[in-house]
Design an enzyme around this catalytic site. Structure first.
Site, short mmCIF file in Angstrom:
data_model
loop_
_atom_site.label_atom_id
_atom_site.label_comp_id
_atom_site.label_asym_id
_atom_site.label_seq_id
_atom_site.Cartn_x
_atom_site.Cartn_y
_atom_site.Cartn_z
N CYS A 147 -52.61 -9.92 -21.70
CA CYS A 147 -51.37 -9.68 -22.44
C CYS A 147 -50.31 -9.11 -21.50
O CYS A 147 -50.59 -8.72 -20.36
CB CYS A 147 -51.62 -8.75 -23.62
SG CYS A 147 -51.86 -7.01 -23.17
N CYS B 34 -50.97 -5.54 -20.15
CA CYS B 34 -51.99 -5.52 -19.09
C CYS B 34 -51.42 -6.05 -17.77
O CYS B 34 -51.70 -5.51 -16.71
CB CYS B 34 -53.21 -6.32 -19.51
SG CYS B 34 -54.17 -5.48 -20.78
N CYS C 235 -57.07 -2.78 -24.21
CA CYS C 235 -57.56 -4.06 -23.67
C CYS C 235 -58.54 -3.84 -22.52
O CYS C 235 -58.52 -2.80 -21.86
CB CYS C 235 -56.39 -4.90 -23.17
SG CYS C 235 -55.17 -5.32 -24.42
N GLU D 228 -61.57 -1.56 -29.67
CA GLU D 228 -60.68 -1.63 -30.82
C GLU D 228 -60.73 -0.36 -31.64
O GLU D 228 -61.71 0.40 -31.58
CB GLU D 228 -61.06 -2.82 -31.71
CG GLU D 228 -60.84 -4.15 -31.04
CD GLU D 228 -61.21 -5.33 -31.91
OE1 GLU D 228 -60.89 -6.45 -31.51
OE2 GLU D 228 -61.83 -5.14 -32.98
N ASN E 262 -62.64 -4.50 -24.01
CA ASN E 262 -61.72 -4.06 -25.05
C ASN E 262 -62.42 -3.08 -25.99
O ASN E 262 -63.61 -3.20 -26.27
CB ASN E 262 -61.13 -5.25 -25.82
CG ASN E 262 -62.16 -6.19 -26.40
OD1 ASN E 262 -63.16 -6.53 -25.77
ND2 ASN E 262 -61.92 -6.63 -27.63
N GLU F 36 -58.58 -5.25 -19.59
CA GLU F 36 -57.94 -5.16 -18.28
C GLU F 36 -57.48 -3.73 -17.99
O GLU F 36 -57.64 -3.22 -16.88
CB GLU F 36 -56.72 -6.10 -18.21
CG GLU F 36 -57.08 -7.56 -18.38
CD GLU F 36 -57.05 -8.05 -19.83
OE1 GLU F 36 -56.81 -9.26 -20.02
OE2 GLU F 36 -57.27 -7.25 -20.77
#
Length: 143
Positions: free
Chosen positions: A97, A100, A58, A49, A47, A60
């Site tokens: 999520c 993803c 993310c 940010e 990830n 993934e």
């Protein structure tokens, strides 16, 4: 209880764990790593940010896009880890999520294994049972 994973895919969890250490997460302090097996190669991501949270990406999707950019568009397996989730965290705190899951569905089959560290092994269809699939007229005619 320790979840069981396909022994042939455990190396993906190791790759995801290593990738999680590269996460840029100064706001959440929640490292996430992912690894994707595609074309016999392993692609990793973490990830990243941003102060503008909507621009965060993310792990993934980072791994998925790395695979696609390398020419691998058929994902064979996926592994995800969230090492900062405290023991006893709800399963939902360690799962991919929805965004993803949908990105994975673009490049993986319904039966593609998804290993979630400390949770278990699933198929993509179990995680996203009614994935959106765009059927183009030209591809439908080729089938």
């Amino acid at each position: 209880m320790t979840p069981e994973f396909d022994p042939a895919l455990v190396h993906l969890l190791d790759a995801a764990r290593a990738a999680s250490r590269q996460a840029h997460c100064p706001y959440s302090r929640f490292h996430v790593g992912a690894a994707i097996l595609a074309g016999g190669r392993v692609f990793t991501g973490a990830n990243v940010e941003n102060a503008s949270y909507g621009l965060t990406i993310c792990a993934e999707r980072t791994a998925a896009f790395a695979a696609v950019l390398a020419g691998a568009v058929r994902f064979e397996a996926v592994a995800v880890t969230c090492p900062d989730a405290p023991a006893g965290s709800p399963t939902s705190a360690m799962m991919p999520c929805g965004a993803c899951r949908q990105v994975l569905a673009e490049f993986a089959q319904a039966d593609t294994p998804v290993l979630v560290d400390r949770v278990g092994q699933f198929t993509l269809a179990e995680l996203l049972p009614l994935a959106f699939r765009l059927v183009r007229e030209d591809s439908a005619q080729e089938s």
